[in-house]
Design an enzyme around this catalytic site. Sequence first.
Site, short mmCIF file in Angstrom:
data_model
loop_
_atom_site.label_atom_id
_atom_site.label_comp_id
_atom_site.label_asym_id
_atom_site.label_seq_id
_atom_site.Cartn_x
_atom_site.Cartn_y
_atom_site.Cartn_z
N ARG A 46 0.92 -0.82 0.05
CA ARG A 46 0.11 0.34 -0.50
C ARG A 46 0.89 1.38 0.21
O ARG A 46 0.34 1.90 -0.87
CB ARG A 46 -0.66 0.06 1.18
N TYR A 98 -16.46 16.78 -16.19
CA TYR A 98 -16.99 15.21 -16.29
C TYR A 98 -18.17 14.74 -14.48
O TYR A 98 -17.87 15.01 -13.54
CB TYR A 98 -16.36 14.67 -15.86
N ASP A 172 -7.84 18.49 -14.75
CA ASP A 172 -7.85 16.96 -14.95
C ASP A 172 -7.13 17.15 -16.73
O ASP A 172 -7.74 18.20 -17.52
CB ASP A 172 -9.28 16.89 -14.74
N LYS A 197 -8.14 5.86 -19.31
CA LYS A 197 -8.59 6.75 -20.47
C LYS A 197 -7.43 6.30 -22.08
O LYS A 197 -6.79 5.74 -21.92
CB LYS A 197 -9.09 7.93 -20.98
C1 LIG Z 1 -12.63 9.10 -17.00
C2 LIG Z 1 -13.05 10.62 -15.75
C3 LIG Z 1 -12.84 10.35 -15.12
C4 LIG Z 1 -13.18 9.79 -13.69
O1 LIG Z 1 -11.98 8.65 -13.63
P1 LIG Z 1 -12.10 7.14 -13.68
O2 LIG Z 1 -10.90 6.29 -14.76
O3 LIG Z 1 -13.76 6.34 -14.73
O4 LIG Z 1 -12.38 6.82 -11.78
C5 LIG Z 1 -12.45 12.04 -14.58
N1 LIG Z 1 -12.40 12.84 -15.60
C6 LIG Z 1 -12.28 12.82 -16.97
C7 LIG Z 1 -12.26 14.40 -17.80
C8 LIG Z 1 -12.88 11.62 -16.94
O5 LIG Z 1 -13.05 11.81 -18.67
#
Ligand SMILES: *Cc1c(COP(=O)(O)O)cnc(C)c1O
Length: 381
Positions: A46, A98, A172, A197
């Site tokens: 962890r 998001y 982000d 992604k």
């Molecule tokens: C998918 C996404 C998230 C969340 O991420 P997860 O891996 O699904 O928890 C946050 N911000 C954006 C822009 C996203 O496309």
Amino acid sequence: MKFNTKTIHGGQHPDPSTGAVMPPIYQTSTYAQSSPGKHQGYEYSRAANPTRTALENNFAAIENGTHGFAFSSGLAAIDCVLKLLNPGDEIITGDDLYGGSYRMFTKLFEKYGLKFHFVNMEDASNVTKYINKNTKLIWLETPTNPLMKIADIEQISKNVKAFDKTILVAVDNTFATPYIQQPLDLGADIVMHSATKYLGGHSDLVMGALMVKNEELAEQIHFIQFAAGAIAGPQDSFLALRGIKTLHLRMQRHSENGLAIANYLASHPKVEKVYYPGLENSKNYMVAKQQMKSFGGMVSFKLKNNSKDATFKVLESFKLFTLAESLGGVESLVNHPETMTHASIPAKEREKIGITTNLIRLSVGIEAIEDLINDLESALG
Ligand SMILES: *Cc1c(COP(=O)(O)O)cnc(C)c1O
């Protein structure tokens, strides 16, 4: 090192025990100690695991940071950033976020006493309007999901820091990736990714990332990650590292295909509007051109016919684009924000920002552009 070299070599060394060029998947929770407290840098997974460390060093390198952190999901990474704050603190964020970020802010953290202001970040002065002595964090998404709005990271960071240097600016960077923009170089303190992604890039894992360039902030984040426990596992860390090695090649093709599709849709008789930062008539085109190296693979558009029937008929007619949530993989996906990714945003809010029934979002993959356009052509009918 240039970016295209960092994706492959950033933070990487052959495994010290065997010389393995690729980091082994250290599928272990614990590590032998020769005497209490005497170990080789690893005690319990962890806190740290060598496969995760290899990935985290690469995360730091590709965003021009000093420290990277791998979480069990993108949302777990955002959750960690919010845990830097205290009750009474205020956050200024975008009005086109998001869906999962919006849900976390309003359904989880508001009840712990954090206060969120949702503003249109296309205009940097909207942020300045809400800054006060309780402001502790600016949470930026650019381009936004799904309306591809562009915020000026450098301008906003400058304005915020002029008011108070200690206010954190977090970006982000999931949609753009560091191939396209590097927020830490533009004045941000924290970069966050849903590595699920583009970083992973193959729709085969769920993971989050944080990158920072400041020792003290890194220590705080490491403490929260260790204390709250939302770490990425060794197997997923290996997969993410493998995905990042081709990030630059993939993003180049995603961007070429994205631009071609945006242009194709912009002249289609059944399409009312296309949302893509690389179109010259889009709102913050000049900022996008300045801030981004290319414009990526995310394209949204609205059909002229705003009925549910017409929209669903198009969504059901794709053969190559798969109807699915998520984005950023090598394969093309199509998504209906209103009923899928953004269903957690109240209908009234969705309406206000323009997530309507006829809005369709594409994650344009790296397939042959002719095949993708043929698929769109037949789906649009
Ligand atoms: C998918 C996404 C998230 C969340 O991420 P997860 O891996 O699904 O928890 C946050 N911000 C954006 C822009 C996203 O496309």
